[in-house]
Scaffold this motif. Sequence first.
Motif, PDB file in Angstrom:
ATOM      1  N   PHE A 215      -1.737 -44.292   3.107  1.00 16.60           N
ATOM      2  CA  PHE A 215      -1.243 -43.032   2.550  1.00 16.60           C
ATOM      3  C   PHE A 215      -2.233 -42.546   1.508  1.00 16.60           C
ATOM      4  CE2 PHE A 215       0.160 -46.287  -0.309  1.00 16.60           C
ATOM      5  CZ  PHE A 215       0.156 -45.729  -1.566  1.00 16.60           C
ATOM      6  N   LYS A 216      -2.153 -41.269   1.212  1.00 20.19           N
ATOM      7  CA  LYS A 216      -3.035 -40.651   0.230  1.00 20.19           C
ATOM      8  C   LYS A 216      -2.326 -40.608  -1.119  1.00 20.19           C
ATOM      9  CE  LYS A 216      -5.794 -36.468  -0.597  1.00 20.19           C
ATOM     10  NZ  LYS A 216      -6.138 -35.115  -0.069  1.00 20.19           N
ATOM     11  N   GLU A 217      -2.903 -41.258  -2.110  1.00 22.60           N
ATOM     12  CA  GLU A 217      -2.297 -41.272  -3.439  1.00 22.60           C
ATOM     13  C   GLU A 217      -2.644 -39.974  -4.173  1.00 22.60           C
ATOM     14  OE1 GLU A 217      -2.139 -44.745  -5.845  1.00 22.60           O
ATOM     15  OE2 GLU A 217      -2.680 -46.085  -4.208  1.00 22.60           O
ATOM     16  N   ASN A 218      -1.839 -38.956  -3.907  1.00 22.96           N
ATOM     17  CA  ASN A 218      -2.077 -37.632  -4.481  1.00 22.96           C
ATOM     18  C   ASN A 218      -0.959 -37.177  -5.414  1.00 22.96           C
ATOM     19  OD1 ASN A 218      -0.055 -37.262  -2.640  1.00 22.96           O
ATOM     20  ND2 ASN A 218      -1.155 -35.778  -1.359  1.00 22.96           N
ATOM     21  N   GLY A 219      -0.014 -38.095  -5.717  1.00 27.03           N
ATOM     22  CA  GLY A 219       1.077 -37.746  -6.624  1.00 27.03           C
ATOM     23  C   GLY A 219       2.183 -36.945  -5.987  1.00 27.03           C
ATOM     24  N   ASN A 220       2.130 -36.758  -4.662  1.00 25.33           N
ATOM     25  CA  ASN A 220       3.157 -35.979  -3.965  1.00 25.33           C
ATOM     26  C   ASN A 220       4.313 -36.905  -3.598  1.00 25.33           C
ATOM     27  OD1 ASN A 220       4.739 -34.522  -2.092  1.00 25.33           O
ATOM     28  ND2 ASN A 220       2.969 -33.264  -1.536  1.00 25.33           N
ATOM     29  N   ILE A 221       5.345 -36.907  -4.432  1.00 31.67           N
ATOM     30  CA  ILE A 221       6.447 -37.841  -4.231  1.00 31.67           C
ATOM     31  C   ILE A 221       7.208 -37.541  -2.942  1.00 31.67           C
ATOM     32  CG2 ILE A 221       8.194 -36.556  -5.517  1.00 31.67           C
ATOM     33  CD1 ILE A 221       9.105 -39.235  -6.716  1.00 31.67           C
ATOM     34  N   GLY A 222       7.197 -36.269  -2.514  1.00 31.20           N
ATOM     35  CA  GLY A 222       7.854 -35.912  -1.258  1.00 31.20           C
ATOM     36  C   GLY A 222       7.177 -36.571  -0.064  1.00 31.20           C
ATOM     37  N   GLN A 223       5.848 -36.590  -0.074  1.00 26.51           N
ATOM     38  CA  GLN A 223       5.113 -37.249   1.007  1.00 26.51           C
ATOM     39  C   GLN A 223       5.335 -38.759   0.981  1.00 26.51           C
ATOM     40  OE1 GLN A 223       0.984 -36.121   0.889  1.00 26.51           O
ATOM     41  NE2 GLN A 223       1.406 -33.940   1.232  1.00 26.51           N
ATOM     42  N   TYR A 224       5.346 -39.340  -0.217  1.00 26.74           N
ATOM     43  CA  TYR A 224       5.611 -40.776  -0.326  1.00 26.74           C
ATOM     44  C   TYR A 224       6.982 -41.113   0.254  1.00 26.74           C
ATOM     45  CZ  TYR A 224       1.858 -40.691  -3.875  1.00 26.74           C
ATOM     46  OH  TYR A 224       0.671 -40.526  -4.551  1.00 26.74           O
ATOM     47  N   ARG A 225       7.962 -40.312  -0.119  1.00 23.56           N
ATOM     48  CA  ARG A 225       9.329 -40.564   0.348  1.00 23.56           C
ATOM     49  C   ARG A 225       9.420 -40.476   1.864  1.00 23.56           C
ATOM     50  NH1 ARG A 225      12.675 -35.944  -1.373  1.00 23.56           N
ATOM     51  NH2 ARG A 225      11.658 -35.034   0.441  1.00 23.56           N
ATOM     52  N   THR A 226       8.770 -39.466   2.439  1.00 21.82           N
ATOM     53  CA  THR A 226       8.790 -39.308   3.896  1.00 21.82           C
ATOM     54  C   THR A 226       8.203 -40.532   4.580  1.00 21.82           C
ATOM     55  OG1 THR A 226       8.629 -36.891   3.722  1.00 21.82           O
ATOM     56  CG2 THR A 226       7.983 -37.889   5.817  1.00 21.82           C
TER      57      THR A 226
END
Length: 310
Positions: A215-226
């Motif tokens: 995953f890309k650690e970009n601070g996008n919590i929505g993407q992390y959750r998905t």
Amino acid sequence: MKSGRKLENKDYVLVNQRPIIDLLIEGEVFQYLSGSDIQSLGKKFGVTDVGGSRWCMLETIFSQLHVKGMTEKFLKYFFFDMNINGVAKEVIRDNTFNHPKYDEIAEITEESQENNRAVAKFLRQKLLEKVNLELSISDKKLIAVNNEIKIVDYDSEPEIIASTTEIINNEYINDLLEKSMKSLIEEDFDSVVTKSRTLMESVFIQILHENNVPFKENGNIGQYRTSVNKTLNIKPDSNWNKDVLNMITGLNKIIDSISNMRNNNSDAHGSSNRVRINSSEAELILNTAVNVSKYYLEVNARKKLRRKVV
């Protein structure tokens, strides 16, 4: 024969003192209460035989409420349910004419349902702070949790409903939780929002790392959750039971709300549109973040256990 009445915390006697009574009736924060206003308050709680000066009236009411075990119920009504919309409007009008009573909300200069509610919320917290200043002499304070009032020791820490320490084997996350508690105790509520969001983000990242998910650690919590939902097989599916779908949808909304609160209200952003939160809301946000994190970590732990069994 024993009475079935529940005994009230004896510390509520401390509320029945002249400085606190004056704060409640003199209009310093809420509206000025006339003698008839105070009598009407008493009647709401079954206290009818009151007389004398206004402060003596409320003193009598408090005395009888304590015997009835109803002081807490009265305070809940006074702080959260009593209509103070008129005072909120006065504060906004003063702001409009550049005579703000409170610098913290001086930017609210137009009446609306949302603005009136925000000002009323601020006034409730302001009155609570003033009452607690008087109670602090006795090493006590009133706390507001989810629109409930409790009297506790002055140095007592806010209660965290769930603890993650038994399942988080991550020094950074545990340290973050401790700092969140410290911010809550010190009433740095914006920092609590930021740390709550970071707590969930850190848990998502930990789960993705443990499952070797790129995953890309970009601070996008929505993407992390998905990615985490997909990894743990809790991504909503049309074949799922409707109630389960609603629950997962609600969970996603909670995460989004805390993330948005961080973007709009946290110590990381100086938005002019921010709405200040009080201690009960900050505590709710932190508790929610802890419980969401615990849920995901428990699902991840079960998934790892099943892999070992297989």
